[in-house]
Design a protein around this motif. Structure first.
Motif, PDB file in Angstrom:
ATOM      1  N   PHE A   1       0.875  -1.158  -0.093  1.00  0.00           N
ATOM      2  CA  PHE A   1       0.041   0.103  -0.146  1.00  0.00           C
ATOM      3  C   PHE A   1       0.928   1.102  -0.015  1.00  0.00           C
ATOM      4  CE2 PHE A   1      -3.765  -2.437   0.939  1.00  0.00           C
ATOM      5  CZ  PHE A   1      -4.745  -1.697   0.536  1.00  0.00           C
ATOM      6  N   SER A   2       0.696   2.182  -0.932  1.00  0.00           N
ATOM      7  CA  SER A   2       1.376   3.382  -1.140  1.00  0.00           C
ATOM      8  C   SER A   2       0.745   4.387  -0.557  1.00  0.00           C
ATOM      9  CB  SER A   2       1.935   3.372  -2.494  1.00  0.00           C
ATOM     10  OG  SER A   2       0.987   3.698  -3.276  1.00  0.00           O
ATOM     11  N   ARG A   3      -0.615   4.344  -0.754  1.00  0.00           N
ATOM     12  CA  ARG A   3      -1.376   5.915  -0.500  1.00  0.00           C
ATOM     13  C   ARG A   3      -2.831   5.469  -0.208  1.00  0.00           C
ATOM     14  NH1 ARG A   3      -1.717  10.229  -5.380  1.00  0.00           N
ATOM     15  NH2 ARG A   3      -2.715   8.435  -6.272  1.00  0.00           N
ATOM     16  N   VAL A   4      -3.325   6.067   0.913  1.00  0.00           N
ATOM     17  CA  VAL A   4      -4.883   6.236   0.998  1.00  0.00           C
ATOM     18  C   VAL A   4      -5.517   7.546   1.045  1.00  0.00           C
ATOM     19  CG1 VAL A   4      -6.702   5.519   2.626  1.00  0.00           C
ATOM     20  CG2 VAL A   4      -4.673   4.180   2.573  1.00  0.00           C
ATOM     21  N   VAL A   5      -6.223   7.739   0.413  1.00  0.00           N
ATOM     22  CA  VAL A   5      -6.753   9.207   0.059  1.00  0.00           C
ATOM     23  C   VAL A   5      -8.293   9.195   0.667  1.00  0.00           C
ATOM     24  CG1 VAL A   5      -7.088  11.160  -1.430  1.00  0.00           C
ATOM     25  CG2 VAL A   5      -5.125   9.423  -1.985  1.00  0.00           C
ATOM     26  N   VAL A   6      -8.454  10.268   1.325  1.00  0.00           N
ATOM     27  CA  VAL A   6      -9.898  10.313   2.120  1.00  0.00           C
ATOM     28  C   VAL A   6     -10.316  11.706   1.922  1.00  0.00           C
ATOM     29  CG1 VAL A   6     -11.216   9.855   4.129  1.00  0.00           C
ATOM     30  CG2 VAL A   6      -8.916   8.724   3.571  1.00  0.00           C
ATOM     31  N   ASN A   7     -11.629  11.942   1.765  1.00  0.00           N
ATOM     32  CA  ASN A   7     -12.136  13.371   1.654  1.00  0.00           C
ATOM     33  C   ASN A   7     -13.078  13.676   2.840  1.00  0.00           C
ATOM     34  OD1 ASN A   7     -14.415  11.889   0.986  1.00  0.00           O
ATOM     35  ND2 ASN A   7     -14.964  12.807  -0.699  1.00  0.00           N
ATOM     36  N   ASP A   8     -13.008  12.986   3.845  1.00  0.00           N
ATOM     37  CA  ASP A   8     -13.683  13.174   5.129  1.00  0.00           C
ATOM     38  C   ASP A   8     -12.852  13.107   6.358  1.00  0.00           C
ATOM     39  OD1 ASP A   8     -15.535  11.976   7.459  1.00  0.00           O
ATOM     40  OD2 ASP A   8     -16.908  13.142   6.033  1.00  0.00           O
ATOM     41  N   ARG A   9     -12.916  14.232   7.100  1.00  0.00           N
ATOM     42  CA  ARG A   9     -11.967  14.116   8.235  1.00  0.00           C
ATOM     43  C   ARG A   9     -12.281  13.021   9.266  1.00  0.00           C
ATOM     44  NH1 ARG A   9      -7.199  16.562   7.690  1.00  0.00           N
ATOM     45  NH2 ARG A   9      -7.677  18.786   6.972  1.00  0.00           N
ATOM     46  N   LYS A  10     -13.612  12.817   9.459  1.00  0.00           N
ATOM     47  CA  LYS A  10     -13.963  11.750  10.302  1.00  0.00           C
ATOM     48  C   LYS A  10     -13.247  10.038   9.953  1.00  0.00           C
ATOM     49  CE  LYS A  10     -17.904   9.862  12.704  1.00  0.00           C
ATOM     50  NZ  LYS A  10     -19.376   9.781  13.132  1.00  0.00           N
ATOM     51  N   VAL A  11     -13.649  10.034   8.598  1.00  0.00           N
ATOM     52  CA  VAL A  11     -13.127   8.837   8.065  1.00  0.00           C
ATOM     53  C   VAL A  11     -11.760   8.673   8.252  1.00  0.00           C
ATOM     54  CG1 VAL A  11     -13.137   7.375   6.015  1.00  0.00           C
ATOM     55  CG2 VAL A  11     -15.278   8.732   6.502  1.00  0.00           C
ATOM     56  N   GLU A  12     -10.982   9.945   7.868  1.00  0.00           N
ATOM     57  CA  GLU A  12      -9.688  10.049   7.879  1.00  0.00           C
ATOM     58  C   GLU A  12      -8.895   9.714   9.168  1.00  0.00           C
ATOM     59  OE1 GLU A  12      -5.947  13.321   7.083  1.00  0.00           O
ATOM     60  OE2 GLU A  12      -7.943  13.779   8.102  1.00  0.00           O
ATOM     61  N   GLU A  13      -9.809   9.806  10.467  1.00  0.00           N
ATOM     62  CA  GLU A  13      -9.279   9.594  11.762  1.00  0.00           C
ATOM     63  C   GLU A  13      -9.397   7.996  11.792  1.00  0.00           C
ATOM     64  OE1 GLU A  13     -11.572  11.769  14.196  1.00  0.00           O
ATOM     65  OE2 GLU A  13     -10.554  13.720  13.695  1.00  0.00           O
ATOM     66  N   GLU A  14     -10.715   7.429  11.296  1.00  0.00           N
ATOM     67  CA  GLU A  14     -10.933   6.218  11.559  1.00  0.00           C
ATOM     68  C   GLU A  14      -9.639   5.136  10.851  1.00  0.00           C
ATOM     69  OE1 GLU A  14     -14.569   5.123   9.934  1.00  0.00           O
ATOM     70  OE2 GLU A  14     -15.664   5.944  11.654  1.00  0.00           O
ATOM     71  N   VAL A  15      -9.326   5.720   9.551  1.00  0.00           N
ATOM     72  CA  VAL A  15      -8.451   4.894   8.816  1.00  0.00           C
ATOM     73  C   VAL A  15      -7.126   5.053   9.474  1.00  0.00           C
ATOM     74  CG1 VAL A  15      -6.836   5.181   6.491  1.00  0.00           C
ATOM     75  CG2 VAL A  15      -9.564   5.488   6.553  1.00  0.00           C
ATOM     76  N   ILE A  16      -6.462   6.173   9.916  1.00  0.00           N
ATOM     77  CA  ILE A  16      -5.256   6.313  10.594  1.00  0.00           C
ATOM     78  C   ILE A  16      -5.367   5.559  11.951  1.00  0.00           C
ATOM     79  CG2 ILE A  16      -4.026   7.886  12.108  1.00  0.00           C
ATOM     80  CD1 ILE A  16      -4.614  10.122  10.200  1.00  0.00           C
ATOM     81  N   SER A  17      -6.503   5.272  12.611  1.00  0.00           N
ATOM     82  CA  SER A  17      -6.489   4.586  13.890  1.00  0.00           C
ATOM     83  C   SER A  17      -6.416   3.154  13.556  1.00  0.00           C
ATOM     84  CB  SER A  17      -7.760   4.518  14.380  1.00  0.00           C
ATOM     85  OG  SER A  17      -8.084   4.071  15.542  1.00  0.00           O
ATOM     86  N   GLU A  18      -6.883   2.495  12.399  1.00  0.00           N
ATOM     87  CA  GLU A  18      -7.072   1.307  11.998  1.00  0.00           C
ATOM     88  C   GLU A  18      -5.394   1.020  11.466  1.00  0.00           C
ATOM     89  OE1 GLU A  18      -8.611  -2.354  12.164  1.00  0.00           O
ATOM     90  OE2 GLU A  18      -9.625  -0.590  12.684  1.00  0.00           O
ATOM     91  N   ILE A  19      -5.019   1.770  10.745  1.00  0.00           N
ATOM     92  CA  ILE A  19      -3.351   1.642  10.403  1.00  0.00           C
ATOM     93  C   ILE A  19      -2.486   1.528  11.220  1.00  0.00           C
ATOM     94  CG2 ILE A  19      -1.665   2.527   8.812  1.00  0.00           C
ATOM     95  CD1 ILE A  19      -3.665   3.252   6.834  1.00  0.00           C
TER      96      ILE A  19
END
Length: 517
Positions: free
Chosen positions: A248-266
């Motif tokens: 995985f080289s990149r995860v791009v998100v357009n929503d701040r709440k979803v971004e927080e969820e993604v960072i937390s899971e990674i």
């Protein structure tokens, strides 16, 4: 293989596009109002037994239709599950742990539903498949709770290791580690991601899963069915959990709440990789910016065209999907066998992608172009198996039959994705349909490349609608300049008001039309 995840969040749904080597391979939609996800665990109530089908209908709170539970999905440890559920509801069981729990005998593999269940009985069940067409959700009683490295299976002492871990030494190591740290009467399936992991990482995963089992136990206390006992991760988190690797080289998100969820899971699976998560601030829709919309338009129609000009025709019938492989008219060799195997190999890669992308399940029949040599038939079969290895859905592939057909079965877990890609015709103002306009430039470029390589004319001219003419001429570094640099040949451009928007024709130096077929 380089992977990217593009996440588009809006008020109605979250859309996730999984990209592998710049190609869209999976598209997931999660409606924000839909609370039912595959893997969710419910305390349900049996509303009706169906002896003729050897099945039962179960109320889990799904508003449209009762869920379906077949005898074969009850699992051998049904009696233990019923005993545990009843004990937890009545508080006769004082702990979620199973070390003192007496495992009941297994049920018969070919028994009757009426022998083990009764109408009105409460039962712990798990969603196996989402509602498809007119069918309600499908359930099972073989409860599994998935983690990053292992899957927990209660009322069992079996340790199974993923078949994708091929090293005998590694398989033995993992099995020994799991035996030394697993709680009693909990079985585990070791996932592919566990390969090479240390005992501490496996232990942390097991501890987290046992904690989820404890949540189920607490939810069952004096519960009244139907009630949800444990929710599976949402699509975003489950994709990261199940697909994450170093590619995985990149995860791009357009929503701040979803971004927080993604960072937390990674952060749980790869703490040093959280910097690959990027927040998208652009004005264009995120799927347009990263070319996802273009790929959806080119991939979800009845036909799917490949770079060579060959194309697939994908049809759905009541019983199965049928895929027809067509070479088009752009043959690069006079050898029919060579052309056939070349088109078939390219088509096999596209079919493997299409099955994942559309999440096609059930029976799939593929009519490849006929090849005569047995070695080519074997080569095509082996290639298809190799290409399907990245598909996580359970599938079976059979060699080419005597009629030249390949048969595939693929597990259907959720409804196949169907996206309409046709657009209203600008000529007849919506009374007819055309191929997606977003692909017009791609089609012109592909045809130009074919003409240059196959016919090598001294001069080439292109006639298009005036709107398209203006688009090609726009800017100093316009498309004509780019193509001249790429192909080493100048393309003369003309406009004709009598052409409709999507019409174009190529002409040679004698002003004769260059036909592609």
């Amino acid at each position: 293989m380089e992977k990217e995840l593009i996440i588009n969040s809006n008020q109605q749904e979250i859309q996730l596009a999984l990209i592998e080597d710049n190609k869209l391979v999976e598209l997931h939609n999660q409606p924000l109002k839909n609370n039912l996800i595959v893997g969710d665990i419910y305390l349900g109530k049996i509303t009706k037994l169906l002896p003729g089908l050897n099945a039962a209908f179960v109320n889990i709170g799904y508003p449209k239709k009762d869920a379906f539970l077949h005898y074969t999905d009850l699992g051998p440890q049904l009696k233990s599950l019923v005993k545990y559920t009843d004990g937890a509801i009545s508080k006769a069981l004082t702990t979620h742990e199973l070390k003192s729990f007496e495992i009941e005998p297994e049920i018969q593999k070919k028994g009757k539903i009426s022998q083990v269940l009764r109408k009105g009985q409460t039962l712990l069940v798990q969603v196996l498949k989402e509602p498809i067409s007119t069918k309600g959700p499908r359930l099972c009683c073989e409860i599994t709770i998935a983690g990053r490295y292992v899957v927990l299976t209660p009322f069992s002492n079996v340790i199974a290791v993923s078949k994708k871990i091929v090293g005998d030494g590694e398989r033995v190591r993992l099995r020994r580690l799991m035996e030394s740290i697993r709680p009693m009467n909990f079985g585990f399936i070791v996932r592919t991601a566990a390969e090479g992991k240390k005992v501490a990482e496996l232990y942390d995963d097991i501890t987290e899963l046992v904690e989820k089992w404890k949540q189920i136990y607490q939810q069952l206390h004096q519960a009244n069915a139907p009630v949800k006992c444990l929710s599976e991760l949402n699509k975003t988190k489950s994709l990261i959990r199940d697909f994450w690797n170093e590619s995985f080289s990149r995860v791009v998100v357009n929503d701040r709440k979803v971004e927080e969820e993604v960072i937390s899971e990674i952060r749980k699976v790869a703490p040093k990789k959280t910097d690959i998560v990027k927040y998208y601030k652009g004005h264009k829709p995120i799927f347009d910016q990263f070319g996802i919309t273009r790929q959806i338009k080119s991939s979800f129609g009845k036909t799917a065209t490949m770079h060579s000009g060959a194309y697939l025709v994908i049809e759905k019938t009541e019983a199965m999907y049928v895929v027809d492989v067509n070479s088009g008219h752009k043959m690069v060799s006079n050898d029919q066998e060579e052309n056939a195997i070349r088109v078939n190999m390219e088509s096999a890669a596209e079919i493997a992608r299409q099955l994942r992308l559309r999440d096609i399940g059930g029976i799939i029949i593929i009519d490849f172009i006929d090849v005569r040599k047995n070695e080519n038939k074997v080569k095509l079969y082996q290639s298809m198996k190799k290409l399907m290895e990245t598909d996580n859905a359970k599938h079976t592939i059979l060699p080419l039959s005597k009629f030249g057909l390949m048969q595939i079965t693929r597990e259907r877990v959720r409804p196949a994705i169907a996206i309409s890609t046709a657009e209203h015709c600008p000529v007849c103002d919506g009374s007819g349909k055309i191929n997606p306009s977003i692909l017009l430039v791609d089609n012109i470029k592909r045809d130009l490349e074919f003409i240059i390589k196959s016919q090598s004319p001294d001069k080439i001219s292109l006639t298009v609608h005036p709107f398209i003419y203006a688009y090609f001429k726009k800017g100093m570094w316009n498309l004509l300049m780019q193509w001249r640099k790429e192909f080493g040949k100048w393309l003369r451009l003309h406009q004709d008001n009598s052409y409709h928007m999507m019409q174009y024709k190529f002409y040679d130096d004698n002003d004769e039309e260059i036909r592609l077929s």
